[in-house]
Design a protein around this motif. Structure first.
Motif, short mmCIF file in Angstrom:
data_model
loop_
_atom_site.label_atom_id
_atom_site.label_comp_id
_atom_site.label_asym_id
_atom_site.label_seq_id
_atom_site.Cartn_x
_atom_site.Cartn_y
_atom_site.Cartn_z
N TYR A 73 0.81 -1.21 0.00
CA TYR A 73 0.00 0.00 0.00
C TYR A 73 0.85 1.26 0.00
O TYR A 73 1.94 1.28 0.57
CB TYR A 73 -0.88 0.04 1.25
CG TYR A 73 -1.93 -1.03 1.30
CD1 TYR A 73 -3.16 -0.84 0.68
CD2 TYR A 73 -1.71 -2.23 1.97
CE1 TYR A 73 -4.14 -1.81 0.74
CE2 TYR A 73 -2.69 -3.21 2.03
CZ TYR A 73 -3.90 -3.00 1.42
OH TYR A 73 -4.87 -3.96 1.47
N LEU A 74 0.32 2.30 -0.62
CA LEU A 74 0.93 3.62 -0.51
C LEU A 74 -0.01 4.46 0.35
O LEU A 74 -1.21 4.53 0.10
CB LEU A 74 1.10 4.26 -1.88
CG LEU A 74 1.92 5.56 -1.88
CD1 LEU A 74 3.39 5.25 -1.67
CD2 LEU A 74 1.74 6.33 -3.18
N HIS A 75 0.56 5.08 1.38
CA HIS A 75 -0.22 5.79 2.37
C HIS A 75 0.11 7.28 2.20
O HIS A 75 1.23 7.69 2.47
CB HIS A 75 0.23 5.23 3.72
CG HIS A 75 -0.35 5.85 4.93
ND1 HIS A 75 -0.61 5.12 6.06
CD2 HIS A 75 -0.69 7.10 5.22
CE1 HIS A 75 -1.09 5.91 6.99
NE2 HIS A 75 -1.15 7.12 6.51
N VAL A 76 -0.83 8.03 1.69
CA VAL A 76 -0.56 9.46 1.43
C VAL A 76 -1.09 10.28 2.59
O VAL A 76 -2.29 10.31 2.86
CB VAL A 76 -1.24 9.91 0.12
CG1 VAL A 76 -0.93 11.36 -0.17
CG2 VAL A 76 -0.79 9.03 -1.04
N ALA A 77 -0.16 10.93 3.31
CA ALA A 77 -0.54 11.72 4.48
C ALA A 77 -0.74 13.17 4.06
O ALA A 77 0.15 13.77 3.47
CB ALA A 77 0.54 11.61 5.54
N ALA A 84 4.34 -0.58 8.49
CA ALA A 84 4.33 0.63 7.66
C ALA A 84 5.63 1.37 7.91
O ALA A 84 6.11 1.41 9.03
CB ALA A 84 3.15 1.51 8.03
N VAL A 85 6.20 1.91 6.85
CA VAL A 85 7.42 2.69 7.00
C VAL A 85 7.14 4.10 6.53
O VAL A 85 6.61 4.31 5.43
CB VAL A 85 8.57 2.06 6.18
CG1 VAL A 85 9.76 2.98 6.14
CG2 VAL A 85 8.97 0.73 6.79
N ALA A 86 7.47 5.06 7.37
CA ALA A 86 7.20 6.44 7.02
C ALA A 86 8.43 7.06 6.38
O ALA A 86 9.55 6.65 6.66
CB ALA A 86 6.81 7.21 8.27
N GLY A 87 8.18 8.01 5.53
CA GLY A 87 9.28 8.75 4.96
C GLY A 87 9.79 8.20 3.66
O GLY A 87 10.93 7.77 3.55
N VAL A 124 4.59 5.24 3.75
CA VAL A 124 3.90 6.51 4.01
C VAL A 124 4.63 7.63 3.30
O VAL A 124 5.85 7.77 3.44
CB VAL A 124 3.85 6.80 5.53
CG1 VAL A 124 3.04 8.06 5.79
CG2 VAL A 124 3.28 5.63 6.28
N VAL A 125 3.91 8.42 2.53
CA VAL A 125 4.52 9.62 1.94
C VAL A 125 3.76 10.83 2.46
O VAL A 125 2.56 10.78 2.68
CB VAL A 125 4.46 9.61 0.40
CG1 VAL A 125 5.37 8.56 -0.16
CG2 VAL A 125 3.06 9.44 -0.11
N TRP A 126 4.51 11.89 2.69
CA TRP A 126 3.88 13.09 3.21
C TRP A 126 3.64 14.09 2.11
O TRP A 126 4.46 14.25 1.21
CB TRP A 126 4.77 13.76 4.25
CG TRP A 126 4.66 13.15 5.57
CD1 TRP A 126 3.56 13.15 6.37
CD2 TRP A 126 5.68 12.43 6.25
NE1 TRP A 126 3.84 12.48 7.52
CE2 TRP A 126 5.13 12.03 7.47
CE3 TRP A 126 6.99 12.12 5.95
CZ2 TRP A 126 5.85 11.32 8.40
CZ3 TRP A 126 7.70 11.41 6.87
CH2 TRP A 126 7.15 11.01 8.08
#
Lengths: 318, 222
Positions: free
Chosen positions: A109-113, A272-275, A294-296
């Motif tokens: 998954y791609l998690h768009v913050a 999940a890995v952020a950044g 996770v992408v910001w």
């Protein structure tokens, strides 16, 4: 065929019959009833989608019937026809209506913050490709500035059935926060890994009650494993990262990729890995076995960048 | 800004805005009362919640009231601080558990926005160690225990002994203690040299009693 379908079909049949009766009594009453059913279906899309997924199974008994016709070539053609006519449109309808309320294992998954403003969130959501592999997050600043409004508005902006994460970063009073976020329409909520263990336990329990995914944010936690060890129940997702302020002020700290395998080897959770700012970083994270990257979207960044990243993610990472 | 000589009573509100409005109307008009927008309230109503509290309380005491936004910042503090200062908060909180860089940035950002910075030492065994690492001191240090921990485990105590140590070393920080709920707890808190006592549970449990409770507590605040 009738027996295969659960009660849902009968219910819809009942509604139609009731509509007919109402129309024959008084056309106005019938109109009112139609409006009522439309509102009911709009409020409970799950109702329709489960009905449609039941329909989807109908080609199978039909193919059994065809076999009895004994003409093999004919039946195979008809099978194809049936499949192409029935299955594909139904699948399309049901994926657009069906809500992926929970995450699946084995999917990336791609998690768009989203952290800037609701106006910008609207802009970026309209440009994002539609996919069940893209999760949309109402970031902490948005929640603290707009309140639960942020979650429900993002839910509204997003395509129907999109997976919404409320990054409430719970530190205390878990019961109230989970309830608030679930009621606002979130599919997942987050809790801090540095919070007291009692809070995290309560948070996970409460998430299960509301049937949403629990995410534990391991920001500033030395060893995620030792936190997991102390918990009564496992969360659905463990999120590893360095914290945005940290990445801004001390770039040398690394995302602990080695921890991903450690955690997944010991516990049955998603990681999940952020950044991930570039597609290369995202690839590296998924290569290292992360399930969610996770992408910001920060307020100083162009939204085109994030959209592009999402598109190449869908293309390159399967 | 707070007066260093005075003691304050901080009341945290976590209910719905309508109920909070009624409760604020019942409070005695005193500058010694600080109104806190609790974390759940902030996360539910956002900026609007904070400005509502500010308006109601300022109207009540006929002066700009002191409102604390319990942000519990963990990350990305700068935007949140700006937002709550704009909404009328006089102080914001940051978790002591956050990365040191975040706390430093938070304190700097609070100064820039002209509000007091509070560092919340929940779940930290030695608040001292955190303070040592900071580039600049916060205005207020909050010592307390989480609500969830308290309910499940009543043995852990509020670290009163820490107050003297912190004040002895860092003379000019104010100390706020949360977690005491009875008048006896509050007396003990002030006796141990704390500047602010935070209460909420008794108000939460008996909102109709707000006026009496507040008066009883105010008597203890000299």
């Amino acid at each position: 065929m009738q027996t295969q379908k659960p009660q849902k079909f009968n219910l819809i049949g009942l509604i139609i019959v009731a509509l007919f009766i109402a129309f024959s009594i008084n056309p106005i009453l019938g109109g009112v009833l139609i409006v009522a059913t439309i509102i009911f279906i709009a409020k409970n899309p799950k109702f329709l989608s489960s009905y449609l997924s039941a329909l989807q199974k109908t080609p199978q008994p039909q193919s059994d019937l065809d076999k009895n016709n004994s003409i093999a070539s004919f039946s195979s053609i008809q099978n194809l026809l049936v499949k192409s006519r029935m299955v594909i449109p139904n699948q399309m309808i049901s994926t657009s209506l069906f809500k992926p309320t929970r995450l699946e294992k084995r999917k990336k998954y791609l998690h768009v913050a989203l952290n800037s403003t609701l106006e910008e969130a609207r802009e970026i959501i309209s440009q994002l490709p539609v996919s069940d592999r893209i999760l949309i997050e109402a970031g902490t600043p948005l929640i603290k500035i707009y309140g639960t409004e942020a979650v429900s508005q993002i839910k509204e902006m997003a395509p129907t059935g999109a997976y919404i994460v409320a990054d409430n970063k719970c530190a205390d009073l878990a019961t109230r926060e989970v309830e608030m976020m679930a009621n606002a329409g979130a599919n997942a909520a987050t809790c801090l890994g540095v919070a007291p263990i009692e809070t995290i336990d309560r948070f996970i329990e409460e998430c299960q009650k509301f049937n949403i995914d629990s995410m534990i944010d391991m920001m500033n936690v030395d060893s995620a494993l030792s936190v997991l060890k102390k918990l009564k129940k496992l969360p659905n997702v463990v999120m590893l990262h360095r914290g945005v302020d940290e990445t801004e002020f001390s770039k040398e700290k690394q995302i602990p990729y080695y921890q991903i395998k450690q955690i997944k080897g010991n516990y049955d959770v998603l990681v999940a890995v952020a950044g991930g700012d570039t597609i290369r970083e995202v690839q590296r994270a998924t290569f290292n076995d992360a399930d969610i990257v996770v992408v910001w979207k920060n307020f100083y960044q162009a939204s085109a960048e994030t959209v592009q990243l999402a598109e190449s993610f869908l293309k390159e990472i399967k | 800004m707070l007066n260093r000589r005075s003691k304050y009573l901080q009341i945290a509100f976590n209910r719905s805005l309508n109920e909070v409005r009624e409760m604020i109307a019942m409070l005695p008009a005193s500058e010694k009362i600080i109104i806190e927008a609790g974390t759940p309230l902030v996360k539910k109503y956002g900026q609007n919640g904070i400005s509502a509290l500010k308006n109601w309380w300022s109207e009540k005491i006929q002066k700009p009231g002191y409102i604390v936004a319990d942000l519990k910042c963990m990350d990305r503090g700068s935007r949140e601080v700006e937002a709550v200062a704009e909404a009328g908060a006089s102080a914001a909180t940051c978790l002591g558990l956050a990365p040191i860089e975040t706390i430093n940035e938070f304190i700097k950002e609070c100064e820039k926005a002209g509000i007091d910075s509070m560092v919340d030492m929940m779940n930290i065994e030695f608040p001292f160690e955190i303070l040592q690492k900071l580039r600049k001191l916060p205005t207020i240090v909050v010592l307390h225990r989480g609500v969830d921990e308290n309910e499940k485990n009543r043995e852990k105590q509020i670290p009163h002994d820490q107050i003297h140590r912190i004040k002895g070393t860092y003379g000019n920080v104010l100390i706020s203690v949360a977690g005491g709920e009875t008048p006896r707890d509050v007396v003990r808190t002030f006796f141990n040299d704390s500047d602010i006592a935070v209460i909420w549970r008794s108000f939460y449990e008996a909102p109709e009693d707000t006026a009496n409770l507040a008066r009883a507590f105010l008597k203890l605040v000299k």
